[in-house]
Design a protein around this motif. Structure first.
Motif, PDB file in Angstrom:
ATOM      1  N   ASN A 118      -5.572  -3.417  21.784  1.00 46.22           N
ATOM      2  CA  ASN A 118      -4.584  -2.354  21.971  1.00 46.22           C
ATOM      3  C   ASN A 118      -3.578  -2.404  20.826  1.00 46.22           C
ATOM      4  N   THR A 119      -3.653  -1.432  19.938  1.00 49.65           N
ATOM      5  CA  THR A 119      -2.801  -1.446  18.745  1.00 49.65           C
ATOM      6  C   THR A 119      -1.380  -0.974  19.033  1.00 49.65           C
ATOM      7  N   GLY A 120      -1.033  -0.772  20.310  1.00 50.44           N
ATOM      8  CA  GLY A 120       0.322  -0.370  20.649  1.00 50.44           C
ATOM      9  C   GLY A 120       1.373  -1.374  20.222  1.00 50.44           C
ATOM     10  N   VAL A 121       0.981  -2.634  20.021  1.00 48.88           N
ATOM     11  CA  VAL A 121       1.936  -3.644  19.557  1.00 48.88           C
ATOM     12  C   VAL A 121       2.515  -3.253  18.198  1.00 48.88           C
ATOM     13  N   ILE A 122       1.748  -2.513  17.390  1.00 48.91           N
ATOM     14  CA  ILE A 122       2.252  -2.080  16.083  1.00 48.91           C
ATOM     15  C   ILE A 122       3.465  -1.188  16.256  1.00 48.91           C
ATOM     16  N   ASP A 123       3.409  -0.257  17.230  1.00 45.77           N
ATOM     17  CA  ASP A 123       4.527   0.660  17.456  1.00 45.77           C
ATOM     18  C   ASP A 123       5.794  -0.096  17.826  1.00 45.77           C
ATOM     19  N   VAL A 124       5.641  -1.135  18.632  1.00 44.51           N
ATOM     20  CA  VAL A 124       6.795  -1.943  19.032  1.00 44.51           C
ATOM     21  C   VAL A 124       7.432  -2.599  17.816  1.00 44.51           C
ATOM     22  N   TYR A 125       6.604  -3.192  16.968  1.00 47.27           N
ATOM     23  CA  TYR A 125       7.129  -3.854  15.767  1.00 47.27           C
ATOM     24  C   TYR A 125       7.729  -2.843  14.793  1.00 47.27           C
ATOM     25  N   HIS A 158       0.837  -1.204   0.000  1.00 43.96           N
ATOM     26  CA  HIS A 158       0.000   0.000   0.000  1.00 43.96           C
ATOM     27  C   HIS A 158       0.870   1.252   0.000  1.00 43.96           C
ATOM     28  N   LYS A 159       2.035   1.159  -0.635  1.00 40.48           N
ATOM     29  CA  LYS A 159       2.991   2.270  -0.625  1.00 40.48           C
ATOM     30  C   LYS A 159       2.342   3.550  -1.147  1.00 40.48           C
ATOM     31  N   GLY A 160       2.559   4.624  -0.421  1.00 40.80           N
ATOM     32  CA  GLY A 160       1.989   5.914  -0.789  1.00 40.80           C
ATOM     33  C   GLY A 160       0.632   6.175  -0.169  1.00 40.80           C
ATOM     34  N   LYS A 161       0.030   5.144   0.423  1.00 36.90           N
ATOM     35  CA  LYS A 161      -1.271   5.289   1.069  1.00 36.90           C
ATOM     36  C   LYS A 161      -1.107   5.110   2.579  1.00 36.90           C
ATOM     37  N   VAL A 162      -1.826   5.901   3.335  1.00 36.14           N
ATOM     38  CA  VAL A 162      -1.757   5.785   4.790  1.00 36.14           C
ATOM     39  C   VAL A 162      -2.496   4.526   5.236  1.00 36.14           C
ATOM     40  N   CYS A 163      -1.793   3.666   5.958  1.00 37.48           N
ATOM     41  CA  CYS A 163      -2.397   2.439   6.498  1.00 37.48           C
ATOM     42  C   CYS A 163      -2.820   2.716   7.938  1.00 37.48           C
ATOM     43  N   ARG A 164      -4.113   2.720   8.164  1.00 36.29           N
ATOM     44  CA  ARG A 164      -4.625   3.000   9.498  1.00 36.29           C
ATOM     45  C   ARG A 164      -4.295   1.863  10.453  1.00 36.29           C
ATOM     46  N   ARG A 165      -4.168   2.232  11.724  1.00 37.88           N
ATOM     47  CA  ARG A 165      -3.758   1.263  12.728  1.00 37.88           C
ATOM     48  C   ARG A 165      -4.715   0.074  12.793  1.00 37.88           C
ATOM     49  N   GLN A 166      -6.023   0.338  12.723  1.00 36.06           N
ATOM     50  CA  GLN A 166      -6.982  -0.743  12.803  1.00 36.06           C
ATOM     51  C   GLN A 166      -6.862  -1.678  11.606  1.00 36.06           C
ATOM     52  N   SER A 167      -6.590  -1.115  10.434  1.00 37.68           N
ATOM     53  CA  SER A 167      -6.416  -1.950   9.240  1.00 37.68           C
ATOM     54  C   SER A 167      -5.175  -2.824   9.366  1.00 37.68           C
ATOM     55  N   ILE A 168      -4.119  -2.262   9.944  1.00 36.43           N
ATOM     56  CA  ILE A 168      -2.891  -3.034  10.128  1.00 36.43           C
ATOM     57  C   ILE A 168      -3.119  -4.196  11.086  1.00 36.43           C
ATOM     58  N   ILE A 169      -3.783  -3.919  12.213  1.00 38.32           N
ATOM     59  CA  ILE A 169      -3.997  -4.977  13.201  1.00 38.32           C
ATOM     60  C   ILE A 169      -4.911  -6.064  12.648  1.00 38.32           C
ATOM     61  N   GLU A 170      -5.851  -5.687  11.782  1.00 38.69           N
ATOM     62  CA  GLU A 170      -6.759  -6.672  11.197  1.00 38.69           C
ATOM     63  C   GLU A 170      -6.072  -7.501  10.116  1.00 38.69           C
ATOM     64  N   ASN A 171      -5.249  -6.849   9.287  1.00 43.25           N
ATOM     65  CA  ASN A 171      -4.672  -7.553   8.143  1.00 43.25           C
ATOM     66  C   ASN A 171      -3.339  -8.236   8.437  1.00 43.25           C
ATOM     67  N   VAL A 172      -2.557  -7.686   9.343  1.00 35.33           N
ATOM     68  CA  VAL A 172      -1.260  -8.290   9.668  1.00 35.33           C
ATOM     69  C   VAL A 172      -1.379  -9.270  10.830  1.00 35.33           C
ATOM     70  N   TRP A 173      -2.165  -8.879  11.846  1.00 36.00           N
ATOM     71  CA  TRP A 173      -2.341  -9.753  13.014  1.00 36.00           C
ATOM     72  C   TRP A 173      -3.604 -10.612  12.916  1.00 36.00           C
ATOM     73  N   ASP A 174      -4.456 -10.308  11.955  1.00 39.49           N
ATOM     74  CA  ASP A 174      -5.712 -11.043  11.770  1.00 39.49           C
ATOM     75  C   ASP A 174      -6.563 -11.009  13.037  1.00 39.49           C
ATOM     76  N   ILE A 175      -6.608  -9.841  13.682  1.00 40.92           N
ATOM     77  CA  ILE A 175      -7.413  -9.652  14.889  1.00 40.92           C
ATOM     78  C   ILE A 175      -8.558  -8.711  14.555  1.00 40.92           C
ATOM     79  N   HIS A 176      -9.767  -9.189  14.776  1.00 42.94           N
ATOM     80  CA  HIS A 176     -10.950  -8.429  14.370  1.00 42.94           C
ATOM     81  C   HIS A 176     -11.833  -8.106  15.572  1.00 42.94           C
ATOM     82  N   PHE A 177     -11.183  -7.715  16.659  1.00 42.49           N
ATOM     83  CA  PHE A 177     -11.942  -7.271  17.818  1.00 42.49           C
ATOM     84  C   PHE A 177     -11.166  -6.128  18.459  1.00 42.49           C
ATOM     85  N   GLU A 178     -11.788  -5.455  19.433  1.00 40.38           N
ATOM     86  CA  GLU A 178     -11.138  -4.315  20.076  1.00 40.38           C
ATOM     87  C   GLU A 178      -9.825  -4.757  20.697  1.00 40.38           C
TER      88      GLU A 178
END
Length: 224
Positions: free
Chosen positions: A188-195, A166-186
């Motif tokens: 804490n997206t702070g794990v993204i910052d760590v990675y 998705h280069k050039g497009k802003v990837c929202r945190r919720q989209s990242i957690i859903e598509n990379v971690w495959d988590i579809h519930f509420e």
């Protein structure tokens, strides 16, 4: 599915063993790092749950020795440590995920299921994505910078691949957690910052580089 729990607190070990067996898993328990490492290397386990602070051998050192022995079994840290340096150290040692004590069993169970979910079958097609001096090869699951290979964990690779697709497009945190971690519930997206911190460090990207930008309060974007 066979899980090895490496935990020195008897109450927590019993709780995990009972709960996981009720969910249909076969569970073995080791109460120190030395025994846990030996069992992990000798046994055919599908996943490891490892306490950070263990007698004999710390969870961090156990993880490092497993990966040095080319043992790729998914590993989730159970830890009271939640500072960014500690979490980054665990991920760089080769852990696949971590969960902070005390935790809800349902959350741990979902994290286990994510790690055990089978990878999609290869299509035989080779795709490559680039950002600045970095090249990501989907077919070979390799990343290069200036023709030098960079070793990434499975989750770091998946995160970088998602951003580059998705280069050039802003990837929202919720989209990242859903598509990379495959988590579809509420969650804490702070794990993204760590990675992201770990990924930038491995790729040698400084805060002044524009290749992987933070969009404060929204997400991340890959740009040349």
């Amino acid at each position: 599915m066979h899980i090895l729990v490496i935990e020195d607190e008897p109450g927590i070990a019993r709780f995990l063993k009972q709960g996981l067996e009720e969910e249909g898993f076969a569970v073995d328990v080791a109460d120190n790092g030395t025994t846990g490492l030996a069992r992990a290397l000798a046994g055919a386990y599908d996943l490891l749950l490892v306490d950070w602070m263990l007698p004999g051998l710390t969870g961090l050192e156990l993880c490092r020795q497993l990966r040095a022995a080319h043992q790729a079994t998914p590993l989730i840290f159970l830890t009271a440590k939640d500072t960014v340096p500690d979490t980054v150290a665990g991920l760089q040692a080769g852990a696949n995920d971590y969960i902070k004590k005390p935790f809800h069993f349902e959350e741990l169970l979902e994290r286990i299921r994510v790690q055990l979910r089978p990878a999609p079958a290869p299509t035989g097609e080779t795709e490559r994505f680039t950002v600045g001096p970095v090249v990501l090869d989907v077919g070979t699951h390799q990343v290069y910078k200036d023709q030098q290979e960079i070793a990434l964990t499975q989750k770091e690779f998946a995160l970088l691949e998602y951003l580059l697709r998705h280069k050039g497009k802003v990837c929202r945190r919720q989209s990242i957690i859903e598509n990379v971690w495959d988590i579809h519930f509420e969650y804490n997206t702070g794990v993204i910052d760590v990675y992201m911190n770990a990924l930038r460090k491995k790729l040698g990207f400084s805060k002044d580089d524009d290749y992987l930008q933070t969009i404060r309060g929204i997400g991340y974007v890959a740009r040349d």
